[in-house]
Design a protein around this motif. Structure first.
Motif, short mmCIF file in Angstrom:
data_model
loop_
_atom_site.label_atom_id
_atom_site.label_comp_id
_atom_site.label_asym_id
_atom_site.label_seq_id
_atom_site.Cartn_x
_atom_site.Cartn_y
_atom_site.Cartn_z
N TYR A 12 6.49 1.68 4.30
CA TYR A 12 7.03 1.84 2.95
C TYR A 12 7.76 3.17 2.81
O TYR A 12 8.28 3.48 1.75
CB TYR A 12 5.92 1.73 1.90
CG TYR A 12 4.83 2.77 1.95
CD1 TYR A 12 5.07 4.08 1.58
CD2 TYR A 12 3.55 2.43 2.36
CE1 TYR A 12 4.07 5.01 1.60
CE2 TYR A 12 2.54 3.37 2.40
CZ TYR A 12 2.81 4.65 2.01
OH TYR A 12 1.80 5.58 2.04
N ARG A 13 7.79 3.96 3.92
CA ARG A 13 8.56 5.21 3.86
C ARG A 13 10.05 4.93 4.02
O ARG A 13 10.85 5.85 4.03
CB ARG A 13 8.11 6.16 4.97
CG ARG A 13 6.62 6.50 4.91
CD ARG A 13 6.24 7.16 3.60
NE ARG A 13 4.87 7.63 3.66
CZ ARG A 13 4.23 8.19 2.65
NH1 ARG A 13 4.84 8.33 1.49
NH2 ARG A 13 2.98 8.59 2.77
N TYR A 27 12.86 4.50 2.45
CA TYR A 27 13.43 4.61 1.11
C TYR A 27 14.81 5.23 1.22
O TYR A 27 15.11 5.98 2.15
CB TYR A 27 12.53 5.48 0.21
CG TYR A 27 12.13 6.78 0.84
CD1 TYR A 27 12.97 7.89 0.82
CD2 TYR A 27 10.89 6.90 1.50
CE1 TYR A 27 12.60 9.07 1.42
CE2 TYR A 27 10.53 8.08 2.11
CZ TYR A 27 11.38 9.16 2.06
OH TYR A 27 11.00 10.33 2.67
N ARG A 29 9.68 11.31 -4.47
CA ARG A 29 10.90 10.84 -3.80
C ARG A 29 11.20 9.37 -4.02
O ARG A 29 12.31 8.92 -3.73
CB ARG A 29 10.79 11.08 -2.30
CG ARG A 29 10.61 12.53 -1.87
CD ARG A 29 10.68 12.65 -0.36
NE ARG A 29 9.72 11.77 0.30
CZ ARG A 29 8.45 12.07 0.53
NH1 ARG A 29 7.97 13.21 0.09
NH2 ARG A 29 7.66 11.23 1.16
N SER A 30 10.21 8.59 -4.49
CA SER A 30 10.34 7.14 -4.45
C SER A 30 10.44 6.54 -5.85
O SER A 30 10.06 7.15 -6.85
CB SER A 30 9.13 6.54 -3.73
OG SER A 30 8.96 7.12 -2.45
N SER A 69 12.76 -1.69 -6.18
CA SER A 69 11.58 -0.90 -6.49
C SER A 69 10.31 -1.74 -6.36
O SER A 69 9.27 -1.26 -5.91
CB SER A 69 11.68 -0.31 -7.90
OG SER A 69 11.83 -1.33 -8.87
N LEU A 114 9.43 -2.24 -2.68
CA LEU A 114 8.75 -1.08 -2.12
C LEU A 114 7.28 -1.08 -2.52
O LEU A 114 6.40 -0.81 -1.69
CB LEU A 114 9.43 0.21 -2.61
CG LEU A 114 8.88 1.53 -2.07
CD1 LEU A 114 8.88 1.54 -0.54
CD2 LEU A 114 9.67 2.71 -2.62
#
Length: 577
Positions: free
Chosen positions: A51-52, A54, A151-152, A163, A166
């Protein structure tokens, strides 16, 4: 209609519109690589997209360097707790402790962790000994999680936006992390709940109890386990208790006898056995072999592992219980408000939920009676929106804990044995009478190596005594501890059966009137009910135990204790109590 779910649109699957280009992921383990000092974390599914992944700006090279500086953990030093780091008086005690328990030094990595991730304990001067109430969070876990949130962009998982994708990936990764941590074989899934209580309630309300069913449990159980009996009796099932031993837990032969007596018969009405893995008050660990025995008798099995999981290795491959309840804040402190039911899919499919909600359904006829549940089994039990903002911290927290879990039984059993021995030897300066009465189960096994499991927990339940031998009120002990910056807990710990066994009140418990209140019960017994509980955990070290012992020495000194007593009586809270 029901909700539209994003699980079908997980990363890597087609979308109705193409997502923005994704940057190469920054490996999450980098944030913990120095922290774990080379200890290999539990492997998580390598094929799962992190999930990193992004989006980042093309000019992000400067911010990346700043991010690396902010996420590098403080340097660690391979030093055990040494006399020069201890306050006056503790150094001599520490040397004597090591003579009797030299293997404690094998856990030096936890001393390094105390200085890097729990330095706030020593900065504040607080002695925290309530890990059974809740573990303390490591500071690096908060930094990593806060950075990811900063950051997300995370959205509700019941959608198909970027979104939401993620968030769905975070949830999937967290589920797989939980299964890997508990060594679950294929066929298990994870239902995220608010806590272990929520997980137990899911089983209780949906288990197909009927006339002829049995619900078997130990008296030394948390109220959340006792509460399932309301669902059982409402459907005509019988509730059968396994009595607690005087020091908590169950006797194996007695437990087997109760299970055999009330096992499924004739029409094979579904029966449920709930086992408390470790008592939160008596320190007793119940043998997990009882789960296998109950299953052989035809029971469905439920394990309350809320107190067991923080410091013990649990393998669902070795102990294939039908369902297990945990709370993550008790394991690594953060986040609160997230627990899990780790459960066999075959067992989940047999449960009958009494209602439906947003997130659990595919189609709902309104007005009407038609309901089609979602095809994903775990989603049928996750009412509404899951705590998607905090699920990434579950993955990181499990990775963090997996590095230190092998060291905890050796460390905590060493400290617990020293604490019990030291407190038991204390005497009042005026009469020579004992200062404390240890009620909880004491370790019988000496843990000597890293990775070895202990036969009991790291809880000490006790009473403080006046020189006359009478019980000192727990409310006074709690007040005095607070004045000396010691965080402990008093009371029955939401475990009335365990408390009654330790305090010798089982008969009084059975004689309670139907309209009983705690106040009336205490008035009848002529004293406060409950115990003083000291519980150790992830960040505990020798200093914490030494400070508790020093506090107990104050209670043994007539002048010091009397001064505290006068202060307590003068305090409004003391007068009210």
């Amino acid at each position: 209609m029901g909700n539209s779910h994003s699980h079908a649109s997980a990363p890597g699957l087609d979308m109705h519109r193409a997502p923005r280009p994704l940057a190469l992921p920054r490996k999450r383990s980098q944030a913990f690589s120095t922290l774990t000092l080379g200890c290999a974390p539990t492997p998580y599914a390598p094929s799962l997209p992190s999930y990193r992944e992004y989006p980042i700006r093309e000019d992000a090279s400067v911010s990346d360097r700043e991010e690396k500086r902010s996420f590098d953990p403080p340097p660690l030093y391979a030093l055990s707790t040494t006399p020069d780091l201890l306050e006056d008086g503790a150094a001599v005690a520490y040397k004597a402790f090591l003579k009797h328990c030299p293997q404690y030094q094998l856990t030096w990595i936890l001393d390094a962790l105390r200085r890097s991730d729990f330095a706030r304990l020593d900065r504040s001067g607080e002695t925290y000994v309530d890990y059974m109430g809740g573990s303390l969070y490591p500071e690096s876990l908060i930094r990593v999680h806060a950075g990811f949130l900063t950051r997300s962009i995370l959205g509700n998982t019941h959608s198909v936006s970027n979104s939401s994708r993620l968030s769905a990936a975070c949830a999937t990764e967290a589920r797989q992390a939980v299964l890997a941590f508990f060594r679950a074989p294929p066929g298990y899934t994870v239902v995220f709940t608010a806590n272990a209580t929520g997980a137990l309630k899911l089983v209780g309300e949906a288990f197909p109890f009927t006339d002829g069913s049995s619900y078997v449990l130990g008296a030394d159980s948390h109220n959340s386990v006792h509460g399932i009996r309301k669902f059982a009796t409402a459907r005509g099932a019988g509730v059968h208790y396994i009595e607690s031993t005087p020091h908590g837990g169950v006797d194996v032969s007695e437990a087997q006898a109760v299970l055999t007596q009330h096992r499924p018969r004739g029409n094979r009405a579904p029966c449920l056995f709930a086992l408390t893995g470790q008592s939160n008050i008596s320190n007793a660990k119940n043998p997990l072999s009882l789960i296998e025995f109950a299953a052989s008798q035809g029971y469905s099995t439920l394990l309350d592992a809320a107190a067991l999981a923080p410091s013990s290795v649990i393998s669902l491959t070795d102990t294939p219980v039908d369902a297990m309840a945990v709370s993550f804040y008790k394991m690594f402190g953060f986040p609160t408000g997230v627990g899990a039911l780790v459960v066999k899919e075959s067992f989940l499919a047999r449960l009958e939920r009494p209602w439906f909600a947003g997130g659990t359904v595919d189609v709902v006829q309104a007005p009407g009676t038609i309901v089609t549940l979602t095809s994903e089994l775990h989603e049928r039990f996750e009412d509404g929106t899951i705590n998607y903002l905090n699920l990434p911290a579950i993955t990181d927290g499990l990775r963090f804990l997996s590095a230190y879990l092998p060291f905890l039984p050796l460390r905590l059993s060493s400290l617990t044995r020293h604490l019990i021995t030291s407190l038991s030897e204390l005497r009042h300066d005026t009469t020579g009478a004992p200062v404390v009465q240890i009620l909880s189960r004491q370790p019988s096994k000496v843990v000597r190596s890293v990775g070895e499991q202990s036969d009991s927990g790291s809880v000490v339940a006790l009473l403080f005594l006046f020189p006359s031998g009478q019980m000192i009120p727990n409310s006074f002990v709690e007040y005095a501890a607070q004045q000396h910056n010691i965080s402990l807990r008093t009371g029955c710990m939401c475990n009335p059966g365990g408390a009654a066994a330790l305090l010798g009140l089982r008969q009084a418990m059975s004689d309670l009137p139907c309209d009983a209140t705690l106040r009336a019960f205490e008035q009848r017994m002529g004293r406060e009910l409950g115990v003083v509980r000291i519980s150790l955990g992830l960040a505990s070290d020798f200093r914490d135990v030494w400070r508790v012992i020093e506090f107990a020495k104050l209670m043994a000194t007539d002048i010091a204790r009397s001064a505290l007593w006068e202060e307590w009586l003068g305090d409004k809270t003391g007068v009210a109590l």
